[in-house]
Design an enzyme around this catalytic site. Structure first.
Site, PDB file in Angstrom:
ATOM      1  N   ARG A  16       0.842  -1.197   0.000  1.00  0.00           N
ATOM      2  CA  ARG A  16       0.000   0.000   0.000  1.00  0.00           C
ATOM      3  C   ARG A  16       0.883   1.254   0.000  1.00  0.00           C
ATOM      4  O   ARG A  16       0.623   2.215  -0.717  1.00  0.00           O
ATOM      5  CB  ARG A  16      -0.920  -0.013   1.223  1.00  0.00           C
ATOM      6  CG  ARG A  16      -1.915   1.132   1.229  1.00  0.00           C
ATOM      7  CD  ARG A  16      -2.878   1.045   2.389  1.00  0.00           C
ATOM      8  NE  ARG A  16      -3.709  -0.136   2.264  1.00  0.00           N
ATOM      9  CZ  ARG A  16      -4.045  -0.925   3.282  1.00  0.00           C
ATOM     10  NH1 ARG A  16      -3.623  -0.653   4.491  1.00  0.00           N
ATOM     11  NH2 ARG A  16      -4.808  -1.980   3.099  1.00  0.00           N
ATOM     12  N   GLU A  73       4.228  24.736  -4.450  1.00  0.00           N
ATOM     13  CA  GLU A  73       4.122  24.693  -5.919  1.00  0.00           C
ATOM     14  C   GLU A  73       3.356  23.445  -6.355  1.00  0.00           C
ATOM     15  O   GLU A  73       2.538  23.500  -7.284  1.00  0.00           O
ATOM     16  CB  GLU A  73       5.518  24.722  -6.546  1.00  0.00           C
ATOM     17  CG  GLU A  73       5.504  24.942  -8.037  1.00  0.00           C
ATOM     18  CD  GLU A  73       5.043  26.336  -8.441  1.00  0.00           C
ATOM     19  OE1 GLU A  73       4.049  26.407  -9.204  1.00  0.00           O
ATOM     20  OE2 GLU A  73       5.660  27.328  -8.032  1.00  0.00           O
ATOM     21  N   HIS A  90     -14.222  30.601 -17.628  1.00  0.00           N
ATOM     22  CA  HIS A  90     -13.755  31.617 -16.673  1.00  0.00           C
ATOM     23  C   HIS A  90     -14.833  31.877 -15.623  1.00  0.00           C
ATOM     24  O   HIS A  90     -15.996  32.074 -15.947  1.00  0.00           O
ATOM     25  CB  HIS A  90     -13.407  32.912 -17.405  1.00  0.00           C
ATOM     26  CG  HIS A  90     -12.981  34.004 -16.483  1.00  0.00           C
ATOM     27  ND1 HIS A  90     -11.791  33.950 -15.799  1.00  0.00           N
ATOM     28  CD2 HIS A  90     -13.590  35.160 -16.106  1.00  0.00           C
ATOM     29  CE1 HIS A  90     -11.680  35.041 -15.038  1.00  0.00           C
ATOM     30  NE2 HIS A  90     -12.764  35.784 -15.221  1.00  0.00           N
TER      31      HIS A  90
END
Length: 137
Positions: A16, A73, A90
């Site tokens: 796992r 990031e 948008h």
């Protein structure tokens, strides 16, 4: 229902973990391949770590800052992908989410520069001050 034997539980746990680590590496690989800023941050972090070694200063604050920026990031990349999936057109809320995640990376980067200055300026001054002070005026 009785639990499986301990040996198989351990093997299952290991498998796992390996599977999870594989997913994590895939995320790192995708971010490296698609995000120019991530590659720049990795290179700059490597240079900073090398400078720690060259100046014989503690790498802990520099490595922690590098880890923070690179982790944010990765989170920014994930949030952008998720936002694009949920809201391909948008939308003001999607823009806020993306901008806030990018702002987190920017803030961590600015703080990392300040930490870098605090770590690197004193030893660099000791190295270069004899040359600077001996320059004609």
């Amino acid at each position: 229902m009785k639990p499986p034997p301990a040996a198989s539980t351990s093997a299952l746990s290991w498998r796992r973990w390996q599977r999870s680590a594989g997913f994590a590496w895939a995320g790192l690989r995708h971010t490296w391949q698609t995000q120019a800023n991530f590659r720049v941050e990795v290179v700059l972090g490597s240079l900073a770590a090398t400078l720690c070694w060259a100046l014989r200063v503690s790498p802990a604050p520099v490595l922690l800052c590098c880890a923070l920026v690179l982790s944010l990031e990765l989170v920014n990349t994930a949030l952008e992908a998720l936002t694009d999936l949920i809201s391909p057109e948008h939308h003001p809320a999607a823009k806020i989410a993306k901008d806030a995640a990018a702002g987190a990376v920017l803030l961590a980067s600015i703080i990392s520069v300040v930490v870098g200055l605090a770590v690197f300026v004193p030893p660099l001054w000791r190295v270069f001050s004899p040359f600077v002070l001996s320059l004609p005026r």
